[in-house]
Design a protein around this motif. Sequence first.
Motif, PDB file in Angstrom:
ATOM      1  N   SER A  18       0.857  -1.191   0.000  1.00 43.12           N
ATOM      2  CA  SER A  18       0.000   0.000   0.000  1.00 43.12           C
ATOM      3  C   SER A  18       0.890   1.236   0.000  1.00 43.12           C
ATOM      4  CB  SER A  18      -0.867   0.027   1.248  1.00 43.12           C
ATOM      5  OG  SER A  18      -1.283  -1.269   1.580  1.00 43.12           O
ATOM      6  N   ASP A  19       1.894   1.240   0.898  1.00 49.45           N
ATOM      7  CA  ASP A  19       2.802   2.379   0.972  1.00 49.45           C
ATOM      8  C   ASP A  19       3.492   2.599  -0.369  1.00 49.45           C
ATOM      9  OD1 ASP A  19       2.154   3.027   3.500  1.00 49.45           O
ATOM     10  OD2 ASP A  19       4.066   2.432   4.463  1.00 49.45           O
ATOM     11  N   MET A  22       1.158   4.031  -2.901  1.00 46.65           N
ATOM     12  CA  MET A  22       0.876   5.441  -2.643  1.00 46.65           C
ATOM     13  C   MET A  22       2.082   6.294  -3.013  1.00 46.65           C
ATOM     14  SD  MET A  22      -1.394   5.662   0.831  1.00 46.65           S
ATOM     15  CE  MET A  22      -0.431   4.581   1.844  1.00 46.65           C
ATOM     16  N   ASP A  69      12.942   1.517   3.011  1.00 43.44           N
ATOM     17  CA  ASP A  69      12.173   1.261   4.237  1.00 43.44           C
ATOM     18  C   ASP A  69      13.066   0.474   5.188  1.00 43.44           C
ATOM     19  OD1 ASP A  69      10.066   1.214   5.984  1.00 43.44           O
ATOM     20  OD2 ASP A  69       9.254  -0.668   5.187  1.00 43.44           O
ATOM     21  N   THR A  99      10.571   5.693   6.911  1.00 43.81           N
ATOM     22  CA  THR A  99      10.128   4.735   7.922  1.00 43.81           C
ATOM     23  C   THR A  99       8.954   5.271   8.700  1.00 43.81           C
ATOM     24  OG1 THR A  99      10.808   3.552   9.920  1.00 43.81           O
ATOM     25  CG2 THR A  99      11.826   5.648   9.541  1.00 43.81           C
ATOM     26  N   SER A 100       8.251   4.418   9.379  1.00 43.16           N
ATOM     27  CA  SER A 100       7.143   4.823  10.228  1.00 43.16           C
ATOM     28  C   SER A 100       7.671   5.203  11.609  1.00 43.16           C
ATOM     29  CB  SER A 100       6.150   3.682  10.406  1.00 43.16           C
ATOM     30  OG  SER A 100       5.854   3.126   9.169  1.00 43.16           O
ATOM     31  N   SER A 101       8.902   4.801  11.907  1.00 41.22           N
ATOM     32  CA  SER A 101       9.425   4.954  13.263  1.00 41.22           C
ATOM     33  C   SER A 101      10.129   6.284  13.450  1.00 41.22           C
ATOM     34  CB  SER A 101      10.395   3.818  13.573  1.00 41.22           C
ATOM     35  OG  SER A 101      11.074   4.109  14.754  1.00 41.22           O
ATOM     36  N   ALA A 102       9.839   6.950  14.561  1.00 42.28           N
ATOM     37  CA  ALA A 102      10.559   8.164  14.924  1.00 42.28           C
ATOM     38  C   ALA A 102      11.519   7.870  16.090  1.00 42.28           C
ATOM     39  CB  ALA A 102       9.564   9.240  15.317  1.00 42.28           C
ATOM     40  N   VAL A 120      10.230  10.396   8.375  1.00 45.81           N
ATOM     41  CA  VAL A 120       9.194   9.595   9.017  1.00 45.81           C
ATOM     42  C   VAL A 120       7.923   9.746   8.170  1.00 45.81           C
ATOM     43  CG1 VAL A 120       7.804   9.283  11.091  1.00 45.81           C
ATOM     44  CG2 VAL A 120      10.211   9.911  11.292  1.00 45.81           C
ATOM     45  N   LYS A 121       7.377   8.604   7.750  1.00 42.12           N
ATOM     46  CA  LYS A 121       6.200   8.641   6.876  1.00 42.12           C
ATOM     47  C   LYS A 121       5.026   9.222   7.649  1.00 42.12           C
ATOM     48  CE  LYS A 121       7.374   4.206   5.384  1.00 42.12           C
ATOM     49  NZ  LYS A 121       6.925   2.852   5.057  1.00 42.12           N
ATOM     50  N   PRO A 122       4.467  10.308   7.232  1.00 44.78           N
ATOM     51  CA  PRO A 122       3.316  10.891   7.951  1.00 44.78           C
ATOM     52  C   PRO A 122       2.121   9.972   7.818  1.00 44.78           C
ATOM     53  CG  PRO A 122       4.307  12.468   6.440  1.00 44.78           C
ATOM     54  CD  PRO A 122       4.844  11.124   6.078  1.00 44.78           C
ATOM     55  N   VAL A 123       1.258  10.014   8.870  1.00 43.04           N
ATOM     56  CA  VAL A 123       0.083   9.162   8.835  1.00 43.04           C
ATOM     57  C   VAL A 123      -0.932   9.694   7.799  1.00 43.04           C
ATOM     58  CG1 VAL A 123      -1.908   8.381  10.173  1.00 43.04           C
ATOM     59  CG2 VAL A 123       0.373   8.339  11.187  1.00 43.04           C
ATOM     60  N   GLY A 124      -1.087  11.002   7.832  1.00 41.34           N
ATOM     61  CA  GLY A 124      -2.056  11.600   6.911  1.00 41.34           C
ATOM     62  C   GLY A 124      -1.619  11.451   5.459  1.00 41.34           C
ATOM     63  N   PHE A 125      -2.523  11.072   4.603  1.00 36.14           N
ATOM     64  CA  PHE A 125      -2.172  10.818   3.200  1.00 36.14           C
ATOM     65  C   PHE A 125      -1.655  12.086   2.520  1.00 36.14           C
ATOM     66  CE2 PHE A 125      -3.319  10.613  -1.353  1.00 36.14           C
ATOM     67  CZ  PHE A 125      -2.569   9.528  -1.713  1.00 36.14           C
ATOM     68  N   ASP A 126      -2.292  13.221   2.793  1.00 39.09           N
ATOM     69  CA  ASP A 126      -1.851  14.482   2.183  1.00 39.09           C
ATOM     70  C   ASP A 126      -0.384  14.729   2.508  1.00 39.09           C
ATOM     71  OD1 ASP A 126      -4.295  14.839   1.172  1.00 39.09           O
ATOM     72  OD2 ASP A 126      -4.978  16.240   2.749  1.00 39.09           O
TER      73      ASP A 126
ATOM     74  N   SER B 589       4.317   2.224  17.027  1.00 34.26           N
ATOM     75  CA  SER B 589       4.533   3.412  16.192  1.00 34.26           C
ATOM     76  C   SER B 589       4.722   3.017  14.739  1.00 34.26           C
ATOM     77  CB  SER B 589       5.735   4.188  16.709  1.00 34.26           C
ATOM     78  OG  SER B 589       6.914   3.445  16.466  1.00 34.26           O
ATOM     79  N   HIS B 590       5.376   1.880  14.532  1.00 37.84           N
ATOM     80  CA  HIS B 590       5.715   1.488  13.175  1.00 37.84           C
ATOM     81  C   HIS B 590       4.563   0.769  12.470  1.00 37.84           C
ATOM     82  CE1 HIS B 590       8.045  -0.368   9.923  1.00 37.84           C
ATOM     83  NE2 HIS B 590       8.834   0.690  10.088  1.00 37.84           N
ATOM     84  N   ARG B 593       0.734   2.513  12.447  1.00 40.21           N
ATOM     85  CA  ARG B 593       0.568   3.691  11.597  1.00 40.21           C
ATOM     86  C   ARG B 593       0.438   3.307  10.110  1.00 40.21           C
ATOM     87  NH1 ARG B 593       3.269   8.601  13.688  1.00 40.21           N
ATOM     88  NH2 ARG B 593       4.653   8.551  11.907  1.00 40.21           N
ATOM     89  N   ARG B 597      -2.230   4.710   7.545  1.00 40.92           N
ATOM     90  CA  ARG B 597      -1.875   5.527   6.382  1.00 40.92           C
ATOM     91  C   ARG B 597      -2.557   4.960   5.124  1.00 40.92           C
ATOM     92  NH1 ARG B 597       3.084   5.829   7.777  1.00 40.92           N
ATOM     93  NH2 ARG B 597       3.732   4.064   6.522  1.00 40.92           N
ATOM     94  N   ASP B 600      -6.248   5.852   5.187  1.00 36.18           N
ATOM     95  CA  ASP B 600      -6.430   7.247   4.795  1.00 36.18           C
ATOM     96  C   ASP B 600      -6.129   7.453   3.310  1.00 36.18           C
ATOM     97  OD1 ASP B 600      -6.928   9.995   5.355  1.00 36.18           O
ATOM     98  OD2 ASP B 600      -4.739  10.332   5.282  1.00 36.18           O
ATOM     99  N   TYR B 602      -5.975   5.235   0.752  1.00 29.80           N
ATOM    100  CA  TYR B 602      -6.846   4.605  -0.216  1.00 29.80           C
ATOM    101  C   TYR B 602      -8.195   5.293  -0.245  1.00 29.80           C
ATOM    102  CZ  TYR B 602      -3.533   1.134  -1.594  1.00 29.80           C
ATOM    103  OH  TYR B 602      -2.446   0.546  -2.142  1.00 29.80           O
TER     104      TYR B 602
END
Lengths: 149, 798
Positions: A18-19, A22, A69, A99-102, A120-126, B589-590, B593, B597, B600, B602
């Motif tokens: 998915s990542d 996107m 990643d 990465t998703s990790s901070a 760090v990959k933001p959660v929000g798609f925008d 966290s990893h 999320r 993501r 959101d 898709y």
Amino acid sequence: MQMENAVVEILLVEDNPSDAEMAIRALRKKHIANHIVHLEDGAEALDFIFCSGVFTGRPVINPKVILLDLKMPKIGGLEVLRRVKSDERTNTIPVVVLTSSAEDPDIQTCYKLGANSYIVKPVGFDNFVKAVSDLGFYWVLLNQGPKDS
Amino acid sequence: MKDNQKKVISVTAALITMLIGLSVIIGWMTHNDFLKYLIIIPGAVKMKFNIALGFLFSSVVLLLHHFPGKTKVSIRISRGLCSIIFLIGFLTIAEYVLGVNIGMDELFVRDDQSTTATYYAGRMSPISAINFMLISVGLLTLKKEKTASYQFIYLSFIAFISIVTLIGINFISDIPTAIRLAVHVSIGFFILSVAIYYAQPELHHKIRFEQKLIAGFVASISLLTVISVLSIFYIGRLTDTTKSVEHARNVLSEAEQTLSFVKDIESGGRGYLITQDSSYLEHFMLARSNIHTNIRKLKELTQGRASLETILDSLSVYIDKRIAFTAKLITTRNENGFEAAQRLVLTKNGNRITDKIRHLITSIQRDETNLLTQRQKENAKSSRDFNNAFGILLVSMVALLTIVFFTVWINFSARTRAEKELMQVNRELEKNINQVKESKEKFSRIFDVNPVGISISRLPAGTMIDVNASLLKMYGFTLEEVVGRTAVELNMVDSDVREELIRELMQGVKVRDREILVRHKSGTMFPVLFSVDTFSMADKQFVITFSYDITDRKKAEERVIQLNTDLEANLQQLEMANKEMESFTYSVSHDLRTPLRAIDGYARMLDEDFSTVLDNEGRRLLDTIQYNAKKMGNLIDDLLAFSRLGKKGLQKTTVNTRELVENVLYEIGNSLSDNASVKIGNLQPIEADYALINQVFVNLLSNAAKYSSKKECPIIEIESKLHETEVIYSVKDNGAGFDMKYADMLFGVFQRLHKVNEFDGTGVGLAIAHRIVSKHGGRIWADAKPGEGATFFFSLPI
């Protein structure tokens, strides 16, 4: 996937489809990269970079940037980074860690191993689209790589 | 006087004696009278050869004493000479006592010039002989401590006698031969006694006061003896001269008597011739019968005087003639009558005889008168001499007694003073003793009641001489069992442990609170803290040890160690749990999320690519999906921030709170409504972690802004108050407030007092603020009323 002789501009190493989708969608939409290679784990990535395994015979042309990643099956992103940065042939390739990790230790380790950037990959798609397109724009279009590459 | 000076005096005196002796010896050898007499004083005698020899030998012995050279040889020579000196004295005395002459007096030289006063040619006086015996003994016992005091006495005697004899020579002309010494002999003996006395200054301190006193008394007694001898001598002589005066007077009176008898004979005869009275004949008859008795008496009185004997013989003859003439005259008167008798008288034969008799008696009387005068003179001289000698000796006696008296007096007052001082010293000593007793008592109490076991032992053997009760109790022994034994003997400590300690002590290492294992009498080992030290008392080495039983402490320590081990194990478990927690939050966290993501993303892709296909309801559903995904992302982020707080340490700096608050207000500016008023009061700077305190203010101020946003005129007030140990900050708003009965829930994680559709939020902000304040050692609390607003306080320690 485009396996022609053309220059690979971005190598995206991401196990989450998915990542990856996107990210590729974001880059395509902004017309940043013509040649994106997406690989799903570290082992494949290393084979690609060092032209081994299934990629034996691939023309030895380094990609303009590697989007990497960290958390992946088989060989993790940190190992890929270490191998790339410790090899004379490949250590000039800019590596951007996605990465998703901070978490601190990862950031520290990545920079120590020679990562050029850590995102760090933001959660929000925008935000995610913005981040990916921005870094693509920077590394592929703005950044001047080494002359021989 | 220093010892060296005394020795110099001794050597000098010895040399002078030697000089005297040598010169006299040379004088005798060369028949030089000047050298023999040395000092010419009228009536003085010369020094005998043997005395000179004695002086020479004595001085040689003294010089050998001072300059021994080869010690053995010197000693032999000295002893030989001393023996000779002694023999000279002893044999001379023997000669005197036994009345013999063994020929030693003129052994070396002949004394043909001997004065008539000397009985034996060349023999020294008995005083000199005694002196030499004493001197030889003195020289033999030089530097002998035991005899030093006696030596002082007889040396004083010799010196004293020398002075007395010297005075005798000078002031008493008619001194008895026995105590008559030549001037240089007296001086020689005096110098010799001084030389011997100063030859051994080391021994002078041995001479006690009593001996000085004895020397004084010996001198006094000798003086008294001399006085007595002189008295007997002079009194005898005085009696003799008095007797001879009397004798002469008797002779004169007898002569007078004789003359008177002669006159009676003559006048008796003449009277009868004239008167023929027979009473005249009686006078004649009496005189005739007595006159010869007179003559006999005279003869007896003048016996031994040859001249007088002749005179008396002729006197006797003439007296007989005169008697015969008178008798013839009387017969003629009776038979032939007056005229015939007268004719006989006229022949003057009788007168001639009488004249002759008178002449003879006169000559006797003249002779005797002369003798009387001479004897009276002698008598006067004897008394004068006696007075002189007596006077001088009495003066000497007085002087001597005065010296003795003053010596005694000085000594006595010195003793009295010393006694007083002694008493003073005694008193002080007593005081000191009391103090010592007191301190000893103190120390023995310290020793006895000390919980530390103390032992004192002799070095090097290590035999204990004293231990305290604690030690006995600690090791389970009695005092009798311990004293005189060593710790190793009693098995209190292993010999290798003791040897190691002794070795360290010898190397100068201080053994203090060393932990060693020792053994109770029962055999059980127990740990003690052991200290040891050495000290010396009266040239003996001792060692003092201190043992402190730490069995209980060790047990406690072991418990502590066990507890620590347990704690460490717990800590490890905790750390492990922490790590697990960390990896859990990492995963959260990893991994949490990523799907969010995707949800959101898709949803957005669906919205972008198929917006023409979807109706409004479809779009609303997509929005809801996106909203919840974002909210879930925020929850995760807040949760991570909250958990990360626990791991970070505080990095304190001085925080300018006012500036910080202004920055925060600027940051959250867009969440504030336009008509909101913010009042910043006095804000104290504080020592704290900037980033964390910043976070607290961010949370509190954004809460205040959020909950007051629905008011027409939101008011936010920020201020601080300085207290003794802390600063209290407050953030007040006039917003929604809350019911104080829910105040406990305020600072819990994910706790919310308002519905989401009223006020947005995750419910983590206050929990984070609480955690940060707690981490700084402060408190956080709130005061509120529903609908009227809330005030949040937090304190930070100064």
